[in-house]
Design an enzyme around this catalytic site. Sequence first.
Site, short mmCIF file in Angstrom:
data_model
loop_
_atom_site.label_atom_id
_atom_site.label_comp_id
_atom_site.label_asym_id
_atom_site.label_seq_id
_atom_site.Cartn_x
_atom_site.Cartn_y
_atom_site.Cartn_z
N ASP A 129 -3.01 9.67 6.54
CA ASP A 129 -2.37 8.11 6.42
C ASP A 129 -2.95 7.58 7.51
O ASP A 129 -1.41 8.22 8.10
CB ASP A 129 -1.12 7.75 5.64
N GLY A 173 -1.88 10.08 0.54
CA GLY A 173 -2.68 11.09 -0.82
C GLY A 173 -2.04 11.60 -2.33
O GLY A 173 -1.16 11.68 -2.45
N ARG A 233 11.63 -4.24 -10.58
CA ARG A 233 12.19 -4.56 -11.76
C ARG A 233 12.40 -3.51 -12.88
O ARG A 233 12.42 -3.68 -13.94
CB ARG A 233 11.02 -5.31 -12.68
N ASP A 260 4.18 7.02 -6.24
CA ASP A 260 4.14 9.09 -6.37
C ASP A 260 5.33 10.04 -6.67
O ASP A 260 5.35 10.53 -7.20
CB ASP A 260 2.93 9.09 -4.77
N GLY A 313 6.85 5.41 5.24
CA GLY A 313 5.94 6.85 5.27
C GLY A 313 5.73 7.20 3.63
O GLY A 313 7.04 7.35 2.86
N SER A 325 8.76 10.29 2.26
CA SER A 325 9.51 9.75 2.12
C SER A 325 10.42 10.30 0.26
O SER A 325 10.73 10.04 -0.12
CB SER A 325 9.29 8.26 2.00
O1 RIB Z 1 0.60 6.25 -2.98
C1 RIB Z 1 0.14 6.08 -1.81
C2 RIB Z 1 -1.18 7.01 -1.16
O2 RIB Z 1 -2.10 6.37 -1.59
C3 RIB Z 1 -1.47 6.36 0.38
O3 RIB Z 1 -0.69 7.86 1.11
C4 RIB Z 1 -2.31 7.14 0.62
O4 RIB Z 1 -3.27 7.93 0.85
C5 RIB Z 1 -3.67 6.41 -1.30
O5 RIB Z 1 -3.81 7.34 -1.32
#
Ligand code: RIB
Length: 333
Positions: free
Chosen positions: A33, A59, A244, A272, A314, A318
């Site tokens: 990123d 990612g 929410r 994520d 980040g 994070s």
């Molecule tokens: O969901 C966040 C991610 O989306 C980032 O880290 C970026 O690389 C994209 O894949």
Amino acid sequence: MNDQKQAANADNSSEGSALSSPHVVVIGSINMDMVVRAATIPMPGQTISGHHFSTVPGGKGANQAVAAARCGARVSMIGRVGNDDFGQRLLLGLKANNVDTTAVMITEGVHTGCANIIVDDNGENAICVAGGANLLLSIEDIDEQIDLITQADVIVMQLEIPQETVVYALQQAHRSKIPVILNPAPAPDVINPALFDADVLIPNQDETTRLCGEPAGDVHAAKLAGSALIGQGAKNVVITLGKRGALALNTKHISQIPPYCTSIVDTTGAGDAFCGAFAVAFTREKVGEPSGEVIASAARFAAAAGALACSKFGAQPSMPHLEAIQRLIQRSC
Ligand code: RIB
């Protein structure tokens, strides 16, 4: 999952124990990123000045792998990086987070996936990804890693790799009765209906709208949109709703998951963190077919992980550790 593993996992609730270590296999993207912090996200055609730049491991696949590992799972990653500095740094970062990278292939002639990210002063972001090596993850790669896939407790995927690879991996996992969690992000213009066979679908509100055409901006709308996804064939849907909270539903059960309160520094990777933590909680709690209660309980744990991810800058840095998630849950009881 075999009976022995089920018995071991059944003794451990997601919120209470790190004793069992489910094996989570993440098939997905690995990006560097490139993040600029700025007061606002620029409009099309506008140039603005930012105030800070950094390269941060990201990612969606790799973030989810790190999130699951920090929740105490044994994690293996299947993916591709280019033969470049970013690829090397990303592999080292995954290893440092106890993610097994044996099945991450280094690919000649293509760059490692990169994401250009702008994070504004409210912690909101805009992301543009150049997929690079991620886009070369193929059906043949899945065949090569079939032993890893069929020995997993759960498979976690997103859509930053080719859709046909995701569909194929899902079918192979299901042939061996391995559950599949799909985070349909980013939502494609046209989704292969076979992806609705995933055991749990975890879209955010925007992805939900793109998948079913219905708005999902608040809890009421999300209930209707979630029902539409179930109507399209999804088995269990967890819609993440940002501040929410979340909504978990299947044909028999619907649960509203309240948000956890944390400061908002950067929302990048919050979804994520949610998906990686969900996978661990789901695998620890699941015995046989997942019930609505199991999905809702895993979603509550995951919501705490997502909230904590917003409180730090980040993506991968994070992703919260199990102890922090447990503390937030206890504080909020
Ligand atoms: O969901 C966040 C991610 O989306 C980032 O880290 C970026 O690389 C994209 O894949």
